[in-house]
Design a protein around this motif. Structure first.
Motif, mmCIF file in Angstrom:
data_model
loop_
_atom_site.group_PDB
_atom_site.id
_atom_site.type_symbol
_atom_site.label_atom_id
_atom_site.label_comp_id
_atom_site.label_asym_id
_atom_site.label_seq_id
_atom_site.Cartn_x
_atom_site.Cartn_y
_atom_site.Cartn_z
ATOM 1 N N LEU A 1 0.787 -1.074 -0.123
ATOM 2 C CA LEU A 1 0.044 0.049 0.071
ATOM 3 C C LEU A 1 0.807 1.240 0.091
ATOM 4 O O LEU A 1 0.520 2.027 -0.684
ATOM 5 N N ASN A 2 1.824 1.156 1.068
ATOM 6 C CA ASN A 2 2.723 2.247 0.897
ATOM 7 C C ASN A 2 3.406 2.551 -0.401
ATOM 8 O O ASN A 2 3.648 3.797 -0.827
ATOM 9 N N LYS A 3 4.016 1.640 -0.886
ATOM 10 C CA LYS A 3 4.761 1.720 -2.316
ATOM 11 C C LYS A 3 3.695 2.193 -3.418
ATOM 12 O O LYS A 3 4.062 2.909 -4.305
ATOM 13 N N ALA A 4 2.422 1.771 -3.500
ATOM 14 C CA ALA A 4 1.427 2.063 -4.293
ATOM 15 C C ALA A 4 1.016 3.325 -4.140
ATOM 16 O O ALA A 4 0.976 4.392 -5.396
ATOM 17 N N ILE A 5 0.950 4.031 -3.282
ATOM 18 C CA ILE A 5 0.832 5.313 -2.942
ATOM 19 C C ILE A 5 1.906 6.329 -3.603
ATOM 20 O O ILE A 5 1.880 7.351 -4.056
ATOM 21 N N SER A 6 3.134 5.920 -3.025
ATOM 22 C CA SER A 6 4.271 6.666 -3.592
ATOM 23 C C SER A 6 4.280 6.547 -5.102
ATOM 24 O O SER A 6 4.747 7.523 -5.668
ATOM 25 N N ALA B 1 1.795 6.026 -7.315
ATOM 26 C CA ALA B 1 0.740 6.921 -7.595
ATOM 27 C C ALA B 1 1.271 8.539 -7.777
ATOM 28 O O ALA B 1 1.103 8.939 -8.499
ATOM 29 N N LYS B 2 1.820 9.064 -6.383
ATOM 30 C CA LYS B 2 2.302 10.185 -6.476
ATOM 31 C C LYS B 2 3.424 10.522 -7.564
ATOM 32 O O LYS B 2 3.149 11.606 -8.209
ATOM 33 N N ASP B 3 4.157 9.719 -7.786
ATOM 34 C CA ASP B 3 5.432 10.113 -8.629
ATOM 35 C C ASP B 3 4.825 10.148 -10.072
ATOM 36 O O ASP B 3 5.172 10.674 -10.924
ATOM 37 N N ALA B 4 3.918 9.078 -10.334
ATOM 38 C CA ALA B 4 3.396 8.868 -11.926
ATOM 39 C C ALA B 4 2.610 10.045 -12.086
ATOM 40 O O ALA B 4 2.781 10.858 -12.902
ATOM 41 N N THR B 5 1.855 10.660 -11.178
ATOM 42 C CA THR B 5 1.161 12.015 -11.426
ATOM 43 C C THR B 5 1.837 13.007 -11.750
ATOM 44 O O THR B 5 1.740 14.123 -12.541
ATOM 45 N N SER B 6 2.982 13.359 -10.856
ATOM 46 C CA SER B 6 3.937 14.348 -11.142
ATOM 47 C C SER B 6 4.500 14.058 -12.339
ATOM 48 O O SER B 6 4.769 15.024 -13.065
ATOM 49 N N GLU B 7 4.808 12.982 -12.864
ATOM 50 C CA GLU B 7 5.763 12.766 -14.032
ATOM 51 C C GLU B 7 5.040 13.004 -15.236
ATOM 52 O O GLU B 7 5.232 13.601 -16.289
ATOM 53 N N LEU B 8 3.513 12.623 -14.979
ATOM 54 C CA LEU B 8 2.849 12.771 -16.268
ATOM 55 C C LEU B 8 2.416 14.374 -16.329
ATOM 56 O O LEU B 8 2.021 14.713 -17.750
ATOM 57 N N ALA B 9 2.442 14.882 -15.353
ATOM 58 C CA ALA B 9 1.990 16.338 -15.511
ATOM 59 C C ALA B 9 3.103 17.285 -16.224
ATOM 60 O O ALA B 9 2.955 18.488 -16.798
#
Length: 151
Positions: A66-71, A73-81
């Motif tokens: 869960l912690n890894k998934a949250i991390s 997801a956070k990295d992915a959204t910032s990367e996509l932006a």
């Protein structure tokens, strides 16, 4: 003969059947029997410990995931932006592929933990069951010998 519709086995006398079995009597205070029961309780405690440790490991793994998934997801959204729409689409596909592979690995890890836990606890209980049956057989044989000597 009429049978009671509420009790179709009314005609069958269980007490007569049980008295005809002539089961050997066993002294409930027999030291051997008491020791066997102690071993059985210790075995159940050990099996419970194995189950607890296994499911504790599973819970820790779930928290880690869960912690890894949250991390991620956070990295992915910032990367996509950051990128342009075409790069973002390509990056999204890569992230989805990585997520699928990661999910497969996680499911594999969970199943290994659960399988190991179940196998270990089953082996502990099975071994004790077989030992317990042997011990009970010995107690019954000893009681039978004592009864023969008395007669």
């Amino acid at each position: 003969m009429m049978t009671n519709i509420n009790n179709p086995f009314e005609f069958f006398d269980f007490q007569k059947m049980l008295s005809a079995l002539k089961m050997p009597t066993v002294d409930g205070n027999s030291e051997s029997l008491i020791n066997a029961q102690k071993k059985t309780l210790e075995t159940f405690a050990n099996a419970s410990k194995v189950l607890f440790e296994g499911y504790n490991a599973l819970a820790k793994k779930q928290i880690e995931v869960l912690n890894k998934a949250i991390s991620s997801a956070k990295d992915a959204t910032s990367e996509l932006a950051k990128g342009n729409p075409q790069q973002s689409a390509g990056k999204s596909i890569e992230l989805i592929q990585e997520s699928i592979v990661e999910a497969q690995n996680i499911a594999n890890d969970f199943s290994k933990i659960a399988e190991k836990t179940a196998k270990e606890s089953f082996e502990i209980l099975n071994k004790r069951l077989l030992e317990g049956l042997t011990e009970i057989k010995k107690v019954i044989e000893e009681e039978g010998k004592k009864a023969s000597v008395k007669n």
